[in-house]
Design a protein around this motif. Structure first.
Motif, PDB file in Angstrom:
ATOM      1  N   ASP A   1      -6.788   4.524  -4.312  1.00  0.00           N
ATOM      2  CA  ASP A   1      -6.977   3.115  -4.634  1.00  0.00           C
ATOM      3  C   ASP A   1      -5.806   2.239  -4.182  1.00  0.00           C
ATOM      4  O   ASP A   1      -5.789   1.046  -4.466  1.00  0.00           O
ATOM      5  CB  ASP A   1      -7.159   2.935  -6.143  1.00  0.00           C
ATOM      6  N   THR A  26       0.834  -1.207   0.000  1.00  0.00           N
ATOM      7  CA  THR A  26       0.000   0.000   0.000  1.00  0.00           C
ATOM      8  C   THR A  26       0.868   1.256   0.000  1.00  0.00           C
ATOM      9  O   THR A  26       0.615   2.196  -0.765  1.00  0.00           O
ATOM     10  CB  THR A  26      -0.946   0.006   1.212  1.00  0.00           C
ATOM     11  N   GLU A  46      -4.783   0.924  -1.385  1.00  0.00           N
ATOM     12  CA  GLU A  46      -5.056  -0.245  -0.542  1.00  0.00           C
ATOM     13  C   GLU A  46      -5.751  -1.346  -1.337  1.00  0.00           C
ATOM     14  O   GLU A  46      -5.393  -2.524  -1.236  1.00  0.00           O
ATOM     15  CB  GLU A  46      -5.911   0.157   0.655  1.00  0.00           C
ATOM     16  N   ARG A  47      -6.717  -0.995  -2.156  1.00  0.00           N
ATOM     17  CA  ARG A  47      -7.409  -1.992  -2.978  1.00  0.00           C
ATOM     18  C   ARG A  47      -6.444  -2.636  -3.969  1.00  0.00           C
ATOM     19  O   ARG A  47      -6.454  -3.859  -4.163  1.00  0.00           O
ATOM     20  CB  ARG A  47      -8.568  -1.328  -3.725  1.00  0.00           C
ATOM     21  N   GLU A  48      -5.610  -1.825  -4.603  1.00  0.00           N
ATOM     22  CA  GLU A  48      -4.640  -2.367  -5.557  1.00  0.00           C
ATOM     23  C   GLU A  48      -3.623  -3.262  -4.858  1.00  0.00           C
ATOM     24  O   GLU A  48      -3.166  -4.258  -5.417  1.00  0.00           O
ATOM     25  CB  GLU A  48      -3.931  -1.237  -6.305  1.00  0.00           C
ATOM     26  N   VAL A  51      -3.650   4.104 -13.411  1.00  0.00           N
ATOM     27  CA  VAL A  51      -3.715   5.049 -12.293  1.00  0.00           C
ATOM     28  C   VAL A  51      -2.790   6.248 -12.452  1.00  0.00           C
ATOM     29  O   VAL A  51      -3.023   7.284 -11.851  1.00  0.00           O
ATOM     30  CB  VAL A  51      -3.405   4.348 -10.950  1.00  0.00           C
ATOM     31  N   THR A  55      -0.897   5.816  -6.942  1.00  0.00           N
ATOM     32  CA  THR A  55      -2.210   5.181  -7.039  1.00  0.00           C
ATOM     33  C   THR A  55      -3.261   5.892  -6.204  1.00  0.00           C
ATOM     34  O   THR A  55      -4.436   5.594  -6.321  1.00  0.00           O
ATOM     35  CB  THR A  55      -2.140   3.707  -6.599  1.00  0.00           C
TER      36      THR A  55
END
Length: 198
Positions: free
Chosen positions: A149, A138, A151-153, A193, A146
């Motif tokens: 996003d 992260t 954390e999601r990535e 991104v 990024t």
């Protein structure tokens, strides 16, 4: 005078024996007696290190997670001037255990992941390992641009790296194909991104 035993070192020796046996037979083939034989110590010595087999397995899994994390951090430290995008790629390759010299470690890691599905103590240790890796990804992804996003990535990248480990071990993909998949994912990520980051 009796020889002093380095308890921490003995635990690591026992964990090494667990890994070798798990690589050969899976976790179902790991018995306290066989671990003692492989470690070159008595059953009593193993039992003094670990109260139960589960405690021994939890310690071993934690050690494997630490070793993988240390290798990823060392890879990043060797090239401090690299971009965050490059750093993410290097860390993902280490975590996916795609190198031939890490194949035994990958087999052991997946044996533990499978066992964790029915063992809460192992699952808890895995969650800690994944949380640490998730945090690292992260941070790197945020540095790479990024934004919200990240954390999601990071979740997606960690899941992809784990999945590639399994696909290589069962022969669905070669290590080179797995690296191509990982590289393609990262290229798409940087394009999506933050165009021009990679």
């Amino acid at each position: 005078m009796p020889r002093q035993v380095d308890h921490a070192e003995r635990r690591r020796v026992v964990a090494g024996a667990v890994c070798r046996l798990a690589d050969e037979r899976g976790l179902e083939g790991v018995t306290l007696r066989d671990v003692a034989d492989r470690a070159g110590v008595s059953m009593g010595a193993v039992q003094r290190c670990f109260g139960t087999k589960e405690e021994m397995l939890v310690f071993t899994l934690g050690l494997i997670g630490e070793r993988i994390g240390e290798r990823a951090r060392a890879r990043l430290a060797r090239s401090p001037a690299q971009s965050a995008a490059t750093a993410v790629g290097h860390a993902a390759v280490e975590i996916a255990l795609l190198e031939e010299e890490h194949r035994a470690e990958a087999r052991v890691w997946l044996a533990f992941v499978a066992q964790a599905a029915v063992s809460e103590p192992l699952a808890a240790t895995l969650r800690e390992n994944y949380a640490a890796l998730q945090g690292s990804f992260t941070r790197l992804l945020a540095e790479a641009g990024t934004g919200a996003d990240a954390e999601r990535e990071a979740h997606a990248l960690l899941a992809l790296a784990d999945g590639l480990t399994a696909h290589v071990l069962v022969g669905h993909l070669t290590a080179a194909q797995a690296r191509d998949v990982l590289d393609a994912h990262l290229r798409q990520l940087w394009t999506r991104v933050s165009p021009g980051t990679a």
